[in-house]
Design a protein around this motif. Structure first.
Motif, short mmCIF file in Angstrom:
data_model
loop_
_atom_site.label_atom_id
_atom_site.label_comp_id
_atom_site.label_asym_id
_atom_site.label_seq_id
_atom_site.Cartn_x
_atom_site.Cartn_y
_atom_site.Cartn_z
N GLU A 511 44.72 68.21 75.09
CA GLU A 511 44.13 67.13 75.89
C GLU A 511 43.23 67.67 77.00
O GLU A 511 43.37 67.32 78.18
CB GLU A 511 45.21 66.22 76.48
CG GLU A 511 46.08 65.55 75.44
CD GLU A 511 47.10 64.61 76.04
OE1 GLU A 511 46.95 64.28 77.24
OE2 GLU A 511 48.04 64.21 75.33
N LYS A 512 42.28 68.54 76.62
CA LYS A 512 41.38 69.09 77.62
C LYS A 512 40.01 69.33 76.99
O LYS A 512 39.87 69.46 75.78
CB LYS A 512 41.93 70.39 78.20
CG LYS A 512 42.01 71.54 77.19
CD LYS A 512 42.49 72.82 77.86
CE LYS A 512 42.50 73.99 76.88
NZ LYS A 512 42.96 75.25 77.53
N ARG A 513 39.00 69.40 77.86
CA ARG A 513 37.64 69.67 77.42
C ARG A 513 37.45 71.16 77.23
O ARG A 513 37.86 71.96 78.07
CB ARG A 513 36.63 69.15 78.45
CG ARG A 513 35.20 69.51 78.15
CD ARG A 513 34.24 68.85 79.12
NE ARG A 513 34.51 69.23 80.50
CZ ARG A 513 34.04 70.32 81.09
NH1 ARG A 513 33.30 71.17 80.40
NH2 ARG A 513 34.32 70.57 82.35
N VAL A 514 36.78 71.54 76.12
CA VAL A 514 36.57 72.96 75.84
C VAL A 514 35.09 73.33 75.79
O VAL A 514 34.75 74.52 75.80
CB VAL A 514 37.24 73.35 74.50
CG1 VAL A 514 38.75 73.23 74.60
CG2 VAL A 514 36.71 72.50 73.34
N ALA A 515 34.18 72.33 75.74
CA ALA A 515 32.75 72.63 75.72
C ALA A 515 31.99 71.41 76.22
O ALA A 515 32.49 70.27 76.14
CB ALA A 515 32.27 73.02 74.32
N SER A 516 30.79 71.65 76.75
CA SER A 516 29.97 70.57 77.27
C SER A 516 28.50 70.82 76.95
O SER A 516 28.00 71.93 77.14
CB SER A 516 30.14 70.43 78.79
OG SER A 516 29.29 69.45 79.31
N LEU A 517 27.82 69.79 76.43
CA LEU A 517 26.39 69.83 76.15
C LEU A 517 25.73 68.73 76.98
O LEU A 517 26.22 67.59 77.00
CB LEU A 517 26.11 69.59 74.66
CG LEU A 517 26.90 70.44 73.66
CD1 LEU A 517 26.60 69.99 72.24
CD2 LEU A 517 26.59 71.91 73.82
N ARG A 518 24.63 69.05 77.66
CA ARG A 518 24.01 68.08 78.55
C ARG A 518 22.53 67.87 78.21
O ARG A 518 21.76 68.83 78.18
CB ARG A 518 24.15 68.51 80.01
CG ARG A 518 23.64 67.46 81.01
CD ARG A 518 24.00 67.85 82.43
NE ARG A 518 23.51 66.87 83.40
CZ ARG A 518 24.13 65.74 83.72
NH1 ARG A 518 25.27 65.44 83.11
NH2 ARG A 518 23.65 64.92 84.62
N GLN A 519 22.18 66.60 77.94
CA GLN A 519 20.79 66.24 77.67
C GLN A 519 20.01 66.25 78.99
O GLN A 519 20.51 65.83 80.03
CB GLN A 519 20.74 64.84 77.04
CG GLN A 519 19.37 64.39 76.64
CD GLN A 519 18.95 64.92 75.29
OE1 GLN A 519 19.73 65.56 74.62
NE2 GLN A 519 17.71 64.66 74.92
N ARG A 520 18.78 66.71 78.95
CA ARG A 520 18.00 66.82 80.18
C ARG A 520 17.61 65.44 80.71
O ARG A 520 17.66 65.20 81.91
CB ARG A 520 16.73 67.65 79.93
CG ARG A 520 17.00 69.12 79.67
CD ARG A 520 15.69 69.92 79.62
NE ARG A 520 15.92 71.32 79.33
CZ ARG A 520 15.95 71.85 78.13
NH1 ARG A 520 15.77 71.06 77.07
NH2 ARG A 520 16.17 73.14 77.96
#
Length: 631
Positions: A511-520
Motif C-alpha cells: 500500500e505505497k507508491r513506488v514510482a511517479s511520472l509527471r506531465q509538464r
C-alpha cells in the motif's frame, strides 16, 4: 535503413482509416436517406457522412470533408449526387459523387451554419439555406458547374422568422396550370411558409418568397411535402397538425391534428387514386401516422394507420419501389417499415447520448461494452455490430467507467456508486454505495478478477474485494480527479493517472507508491500500459501523445520512440490476430479522452471516437506517435 524509413514516415501525415460506425445523428431532421439504388442508405454521424449497405453490415463508406457537425443531408433523385451542410465558422456545403465516393464541389458562401440542402426534381439545381440568425441567405447552385445560379434573403425578418425546411416542387405552373421552364420550391420555418419561382437561365426570381395566407393559423413549420400533382403543399408544425395549402391561391385549404408531440417528419406516399394523397407523419411523441388527403384538402385518418416507435421520428424516406420506408428516430434507432401494413424491423440502434467509456474483456475481442450519459450500458457483438444486451439505471446519474469481470459488467457512476450488470441479460445484479464522494471517475478489474480498483473525483484510490464488496485498502496521494487505472499482470502493482498531471505506480501489497511520472503541462486524460510492463503511452489535456518509461520520471523524447511501429510488430508478431484493441472515446471531435489496452495486440489498432450518439472504429496497420485527425 530503419532511420531513413522512420524519417520518411515522419514526413507523411498519419491517418487512421475508419472501419465501421455504429449510430447516426438521429436528432437531425431528414438525416437518414434511402438511396435510389435500393441497397444503400446515406446518413450523417457527427462530422462524417456514411454510405451503408443495408444487406451487409460490414460494407460502409465514409465521406469526410467537414470540420464540424453535419446539420443537413440530401440525395439527388437518381442517386448520382449527395449533398451535406455543416454548422460552425466553415459552414460549407459539399456535393459528393456517389459512384466514385469523392468530393465533387465545395460551396463556401454560408456563415454560421447550413439549415437545409435540397436537390431539384431533375437534380440540375441544388438549394442551400443558411441558419437564422447568423446567415439568412438562400443560394441555388448549378450542378453542371458547381457555380451559383441565384441568391436571396431566406426570410424577411430575422428577429421573428427562420428557415427549418425546404422542398422542390418541380416546374412552376402558369395560370392555366401548365408547366413552365421555371423551377418551384417552398421554404418554411418559424411563423412563415413561402413559395419561390426561379428562372434558371438568368437567375431571376419571378416569384421571390411570397408568403402563404393562413389568417389565424400561425405555426412554426418543421417539414414540407408537395402533393403528387404539385398543386398542394403539406406542412407539418410544432403543434402537431398537418396543414394543406393550395399553390394557386397561396392560401390554407385545411389542417388536421395528428400528434401531441409536434411533427418532425412528413412524406407523401404514391397513390393510384386521382385527387388523393396518402401521407406518413412522424411525430415527436414517437407515433408514425398514416393519413389520406381526399381532393388534396380533406384530411382523414386511416384504419390501423398508426404505430408507435421509440423516440421522435425525425427521418422518413421511401424506397425506389415504394414498398418500404426507412425510419430514423432521435433515440438513434433505424427501422425498415413495410408500407402496406406498417410492420417494422429494427435495422440498427445505438446510444442516444455521448459515450463516456468503452472496454473489451481481457480474453476476447469479439465483443465490447460501452456506457453513455443516457444511463445505459451496452454490450456489442463485433461480428455484426448488433447489441447483445443492454442495461439501464434511470436514477443513478451518469456512468463514467466500465470493466468486464467474469460474465458481468462493473460500472462506476457519478452518484458515487458502483453497479454490476449481468453480461447476458443486462439486469442489474448489485451495487455498492458511497464508493467515492463526488462520483467514481475510473475503474479497473484485476487479472484474477478477485478485486477491483476505483478512483474518485477528489483523487482517492480504493481497492475492493469483488466477492464480499468490501473495501480492502485506501490510497491517497493524487490531488485531483483520477482519470485512468491500469493493473499489472502480477496483480500486485497498479498505475493511476490523474488531472493533477501525475501517473503514479503503486505497490498494492504494501500500500505505497513506488514510482511517479509527471506531465509538464495539462492533466492526464488516460494512459495505456504496454505489454512489457515498463512503457506507458498517455493522452492528456495538452492534446498529444506522451511516451514514458517507468524507470524515468519524465516523458521519453520522441526520437527514442520513432521505431515504435517496429516495436509493436516485433512484440506482437507471434500472437493470434485481433487479440485486443487500442480504443479511445471522446465526446467531441478532436480530443481523445480514454484509452484501454487489454492483452497483447497484433498490427491492428481499433480507434473509436465519439460524436453524439455514435461510435467510430478506425483500423490502422501501424501506430504513429501523433494525435488522431478529426473525422
Amino acid at each position: 535503413p530503419i532511420a531513413s524509413s522512420v524519417g520518411a514516415m515522419a514526413d507523411i501525415e498519419p491517418t487512421m482509416e475508419l472501419e465501421h460506425a455504429i449510430g447516426f445523428s438521429g436528432h437531425l431532421r431528414r438525416c437518414l436517406v434511402f438511396h435510389p439504388n435500393g441497397r444503400d442508405m446515406v446518413y450523417a454521424a457527427g462530422g462524417c457522412l456514411i454510405v451503408a449497405d443495408m444487406l451487409d453490415p460490414h460494407n460502409q463508406v465514409f465521406l469526410r470533408g467537414h470540420d464540424d457537425f453535419i446539420t443537413t443531408v440530401d440525395v439527388s433523385p437518381s442517386g448520382r449526387y449527395i449533398a451535406s451542410g455543416q454548422r460552425g465558422e466553415n459552414a460549407d456545403v459539399i456535393v459528393w459523387d456517389f459512384e466514385e465516393k469523392r468530393l465533387l464541389y465545395r460551396m463556401q458562401s454560408h456563415d454560421a451554419g447550413v439549415a437545409v440542402v435540397a436537390f431539384s426534381h431533375d437534380e440540375k439545381l441544388l438549394l442551400s439555406v443558411g441558419v437564422t440568425p447568423g446567415d439568412n441567405r438562400l443560394f441555388v447552385w448549378d450542378m453542371a458547374s458547381g457555380l451559383m445560379n441565384a441568391q436571396s434573403n431566406a426570410v424577411q425578418s430575422v428577429d421573428s422568422q427562420n428557415t427549418m425546411c425546404a422542398v422542390w416542387g418541380g416546374f412552376f405552373k402558369d395560370i392555366k396550370r401548365r408547366d413552365t421552364s421555371n423551377y418551384m420550391f417552398a421554404t418554411a420555418g418559424k411563423k412563415s411558409i413561402r413559395i419561390w419561382c426561379l428562372d434558371p437561365v438568368n437567375g431571376a426570381w419571378p416569384v421571390m418568397g411570397e408568403n402563404f395566407t393562413a389568417h389565424s393559423h400561425i405555426r412554426d413549420y418543421t417539414c414540407l411535402a408537395f402533393s403528387q400533382d404539385r398543386n398542394h403543399l403539406f406542412a407539418g408544425s410544432t403543434t402537431g397538425d398537418v396543414a394543406c395549402f393550395q399553390i394557386k391561391s397561396k392560401s390554407l385549404a385545411s389542417s388536421k391534428l395528428c400528434t401531441q408531440g409536434g411533427i418532425e417528419s412528413l412524406m407523401v406516399l404514391p397513390s393510384d387514386e386521382k385527387e388523393t394523397s396518402s401521407l406518413l407523419v412522424g411525430g415527436g411523441d414517437g407515433t408514425l401516422t398514416r393519413i389520406v388527403a381526399r381532393n388534396f384538402s380533406d384530411l382523414h385518418d386511416v384504419m390501423n394507420g398508426k404505430i408507435t416507435l421509440k423516440g421522435k421520428i425525425t427521418s422518413l424516406c421511401i424506397s425506389p419501389d415504394f414498398s418500404e420506408t426507412i425510419v430514423g428516430s432521435a433515440e438513434g434507432l433505424m427501422y425498415r417499415m413495410r408500407n402496406s401494413d406498417m410492420k417494422t424491423v429494427k435495422v440498427s440502434e445505438s446510444h442516444r447520448g455521448p459515450i463516456t467509456a468503452v472496454t473489451f474483456p481481457r480474453d476476447s475481442s469479439d465483443r465490447f461494452a460501452t456506457c453513455s450519459i443516457d444511463g445505459s450500458i451496452v454490450v456489442w457483438d463485433l461480428t455484426d455490430y448488433r447489441i447483445l444486451c443492454a442495461g439501464r439505471c434511470r436514477d443513478g446519474g451518469i456512468p463514467t467507467c466500465i470493466a468486464f469481470a467474469f460474465e458481468c459488467i462493473i460500472s462506476g457512476w457519478t452518484d458515487g456508486k458502483i453497479r454490476c450488470f449481468d453480461g447476458e441479460t443486462g439486469e442489474m445484479l448489485w451495487d455498492i454505495s458511497d464508493v467515492h464522494k463526488g462520483g467514481v471517475t475510473a475503474l479497473q478489474v484485476s487479472y484474477n478478477q478477485r478485486f477491483m480498483i476505483t478512483g474518485g473525483e477528489n483523487g482517492d484510490i480504493r481497492v475492493w474485494d469483488i466477492k464480499s464488496r468490501e473495501m480492502v485498502s485506501h490510497l491517497k496521494e493524487h490531488t485531483s480527479a483520477i482519470t485512468s487505472i491500469s493493473i499489472f499482470e502480477d496483480d500486485a502493482h497498479a498505475l493511476t493517472g490523474s488531472k493533477d498531471r501525475n501517473i503514479l505506480c503503486w505497490d498494492l501489497r504494501h500500500e505505497k507508491r513506488v514510482a511517479s511520472l509527471r506531465q509538464r503541462m495539462g492533466g492526464i486524460n488516460s494512459f495505456a500500459l504496454l505489454p512489457d510492463q515498463l512503457q506507458v503511452v498517455s493522452v492528456g489535456q495538452e492534446r498529444k501523445l506522451s511516451f514514458w518509461d517507468l524507470r524515468e520520471p519524465d516523458p521519453v523524447p520522441p526520437p527514442c520512440f520513432l521505431s515504435l511501429a517496429c516495436f509493436f510488430l516485433a512484440v506482437f508478431s507471434h500472437l493470434p490476430p485481433l487479440n485486443s484493441h487500442l480504443l479511445s472515446c471522446s465526446s467531441h471531435l478532436s480530443s481523445p479522452t480514454s484509452s484501454s489496452l487489454p492483452p497483447p495486440t497484433p498490427t491492428f489498432l481499433f480507434y473509436p471516437c465519439h460524436t453524439p450518439s455514435s461510435l467510430y472504429f478506425a483500423l490502422s496497420l501501424l501506430f504513429f506517435p501523433f494525435p488522431p485527425q478529426r473525422p
